[in-house]
Design an enzyme around this catalytic site. Structure first.
Site, PDB file in Angstrom:
ATOM      1  N   ASP A  98       0.837  -1.199   0.000  1.00 21.21           N
ATOM      2  CA  ASP A  98       0.000   0.000   0.000  1.00 21.21           C
ATOM      3  C   ASP A  98       0.870   1.246   0.000  1.00 21.21           C
ATOM      4  OD1 ASP A  98      -2.738   0.977   0.134  1.00 21.21           O
ATOM      5  OD2 ASP A  98      -3.144  -0.774   1.387  1.00 21.21           O
ATOM      6  N   ASP A 200      -3.245   4.504  -2.523  1.00 17.19           N
ATOM      7  CA  ASP A 200      -4.382   4.866  -1.686  1.00 17.19           C
ATOM      8  C   ASP A 200      -4.878   6.280  -1.973  1.00 17.19           C
ATOM      9  OD1 ASP A 200      -5.986   4.322   0.914  1.00 17.19           O
ATOM     10  OD2 ASP A 200      -4.985   6.221   1.364  1.00 17.19           O
ATOM     11  N   GLU A 257      -6.704   3.329  -5.910  1.00 15.34           N
ATOM     12  CA  GLU A 257      -7.976   3.681  -5.305  1.00 15.34           C
ATOM     13  C   GLU A 257      -8.262   5.104  -5.764  1.00 15.34           C
ATOM     14  OE1 GLU A 257     -10.062   3.698  -0.911  1.00 15.34           O
ATOM     15  OE2 GLU A 257      -8.123   4.666  -1.136  1.00 15.34           O
ATOM     16  N   HIS A 329     -10.841  -4.137   2.786  1.00 22.34           N
ATOM     17  CA  HIS A 329     -10.705  -3.669   4.168  1.00 22.34           C
ATOM     18  C   HIS A 329     -11.591  -2.466   4.485  1.00 22.34           C
ATOM     19  CE1 HIS A 329      -8.213  -0.949   1.884  1.00 22.34           C
ATOM     20  NE2 HIS A 329      -8.118  -0.157   2.925  1.00 22.34           N
ATOM     21  N   ASP A 330     -12.129  -1.811   3.468  1.00 21.92           N
ATOM     22  CA  ASP A 330     -12.993  -0.643   3.673  1.00 21.92           C
ATOM     23  C   ASP A 330     -14.468  -0.957   3.461  1.00 21.92           C
ATOM     24  OD1 ASP A 330     -11.103   1.257   4.401  1.00 21.92           O
ATOM     25  OD2 ASP A 330     -10.687   1.868   2.339  1.00 21.92           O
TER      26      ASP A 330
END
Length: 559
Positions: A98, A200, A257, A329-330
């Site tokens: 990430d 991210d 993302e 994870h979100d």
């Protein structure tokens, strides 16, 4: 990683804090990941995406980084990271990490310097502004985690901007020295041996330079920060430089993302001439959110709402490539989100997997998805760790919801739903730790765990193994990579169906995405049933039972 490799790959996302704890402190660690590499190799995945493992005060569970080139001590050491890279590579598994570039932690050395004085050389590495002259912040922007997006600094008598938590100050991408430091850090990790990066919140890095206030969209007098900080004009210049000076060559795997990218611009972001290998789209997983993104205003959704953005995306893809996913994870667990209560079991979980795995793109599996892990329903808000969940709970109460109603929204939407410890067996804490886990284990771990699921006949784990193998088969892979996409039953609000065609080869999927029995006419007389979760389905079938699916093909394949 070459294009031919990632187009044939399957990615498995690991949330290190919740994956596997080897030292009994209740927190997952890098040695715990190494210990499970053979499990992942057996599953058939090719790439591991690691959520942040860097030093962090954990205000946002690692997405508040205090050192881009270190390891959070609770996760292990740099030697552990080196060993993970080596052991994964030895198993033909690549590691993607990430990359959080919009912000750092306020405990990062860069920010400590930036906040030391008005004339510090790194002052402009972050975004500082004076107040509005009336004792308030520079404008009325609301952070994504609630409250003003501006935090007062008493030392220098100015505010700094934070799109997310107040402990996550935004970097100033207009500063070339800051950008240069970012690129040097990226090169350092590439030399370490990482194959690529999940980038991210990258569409937040460009701000409206005027920092204007906008018309309020809530009773708090504020407006979502997206108005002045999401996908702003000029962002493509930053992204092009990131590609050229940061990633530097085409063999770096990058998945962005990138919320806020208009549909007609997506192919500017991906493909041969784009900024990234692929990007995540959100419409199919945010289908229950209103424009306000307030959980207490969640809306009902239909099967049509789910499949339309996926089908539209598949039709748009010409040169580009998609990141295919149904949870991360979100996001909540897909079984709890998409499947009617009472039907959340292997049958429906297999249907969910089949629906997205045969589209054009790279499939992502989130840890625990392969065994059917579900949402958690903690009885009290105090059990929740997620900052967004706590904010949404308070926001719901402030707007007239009861505690019971507010908690029910958290049960549906909390990011903690996918952050509960991985369930490895039916021992205490699901085999995740011998200590007390940092987040309470889901109470269903005695039934839903790797050991139990793998031992079952026709298990979900085995289904994912076979689905991965089918997708990679030499006769099937060209259809997945190059095949045309044709939506079927497009306006139907029960069935998700599509056909992939390449040269003279076809794969067709039909799935009943509801808890109702529905009529269907397949018209697949000359096609083989590759696999179905209902053994009675064939070309002459007239009904699909709840959450049935079937895959037909003219490619000969023994499932």
């Amino acid at each position: 990683m070459k294009e031919s490799e990632w187009k044939n790959a399957v990615v498995y996302q690991i949330y290190p804090k919740s994956f596997n704890d080897t030292n009994g402190d209740g927190i997952g660690d890098l040695p715990g990941i190494i210990a499970k590499l053979d499990y992942l190799k057996d599953l058939g995945i090719d790439i591991i995406w690691l959520s942040p493992f860097f030093p962090s005060p954990m205000a946002d569970n690692g997405y508040d980084i205090s050192d881009y080139q270190g390891i959070e001590p609770s996760f292990g050491t740099m030697e552990d990271m080196d060993r993970l890279l080596f052991e994964a590579y030895r198993r033909d598994i690549r590691i993607v990490i990430d990359l959080v570039l919009n912000h750092t932690s306020d405990e990062h050395d860069w920010f400590k310097e930036s906040s030391a004085s008005l004339d510090n050389p790194k002052r402009d590495w972050y975004i500082w502004r004076s107040g509005d002259g009336n004792g308030g912040p520079p404008n009325n922007w609301r952070s994504n985690f609630g409250g003003s997006a501006w935090e007062w600094d008493e030392r220098t008598n100015q505010y700094y901007l934070h799109v997310f938590d107040k402990k996550q100050p935004d970097l100033n991408w207009e500063n070339k020295d800051m950008r240069k430091a970012i690129y040097q850090m990226i090169h350092w990790w590439m030399k370490k041996g990482v194959a690529g990066f999940r980038v991210d919140a990258i569409t937040y890095i460009k701000k409206n330079k005027e920092f204007p206030s906008f018309e309020a969209d809530g009773s708090d007098g504020m407006v979502t920060i997206d108005k002045g900080s999401l996908n702003q004009p000029g962002i493509k210049k930053h992204l092009q430089e990131l590609k050229e000076k940061g990633f530097r060559h085409d063999e770096v795997f990058t998945v962005a993302e990138a919320p806020g990218v208009p549909a007609d611009e997506i192919e500017d972001y991906i493909g041969e001439h784009g900024f990234f290998t692929m990007l995540f789209e959100f419409d199919h997983v945010d289908l229950d959110l209103t424009a306000s993104a307030k959980w207490y205003e969640m809306k009902e959704w239909t099967v049509h709402d789910f499949k339309k953005p996926l089908f539209d995306s598949q039709r748009r893809l010409q040169e580009g490539w998609s990141a295919l996913y149904i949870e991360n994870h979100d996001q909540p667990r897909s079984l709890s989100r998409f499947i009617h209560e009472g039907f959340r079991h292997t049958h429906s979980a297999q249907m969910l997997a089949a629906v997205y795995f045969l589209m054009k793109g790279t499939p992502y599996i989130y840890q625990g998805q392969e065994i059917g892990m579900t949402n958690v329903e903690y009885p009290d808000i105090s059990s929740y760790n997620d900052a967004v969940s706590r904010h949404q709970y308070d926001y719901a109460l402030a707007n007239g919801c009861s505690e019971e109603e507010a908690l029910a929204f958290i049960w549906k939407r909390s990011r903690d739903n996918t952050r509960t410890p991985m369930q490895w067996d039916d021992s205490q804490q699901g085999g995740f730790t011998e200590g007390s886990p940092w987040l309470e284990t889901n109470s269903n771990y005695p039934e839903v765990n790797v050991k139990t699921v793998k031992a079952a006949s026709n298990s979900l784990y085995t289904f994912y193994q076979k689905l991965i193998a089918f997708r990679k088969h030499t006769a099937v892979a060209p259809i997945i990579e190059k095949g045309a996409f044709q939506a079927l039953f497009e306006e139907d609000d029960h069935i998700v169906a599509y056909k992939r065609t390449y040269e003279n080869q076809e794969i067709t999927l039909y799935a009943n995405f509801t808890a109702e029995r529905v009529p269907v006419s397949f018209n697949e007389e000359n096609r083989q049933v590759i696999v179905s979760n209902n053994d009675g389905l064939g070309p002459d079938s007239l009904w699909l039972e709840p959450y049935d699916f079937v895959i037909f093909s003219n490619v000969h394949y023994e499932w």
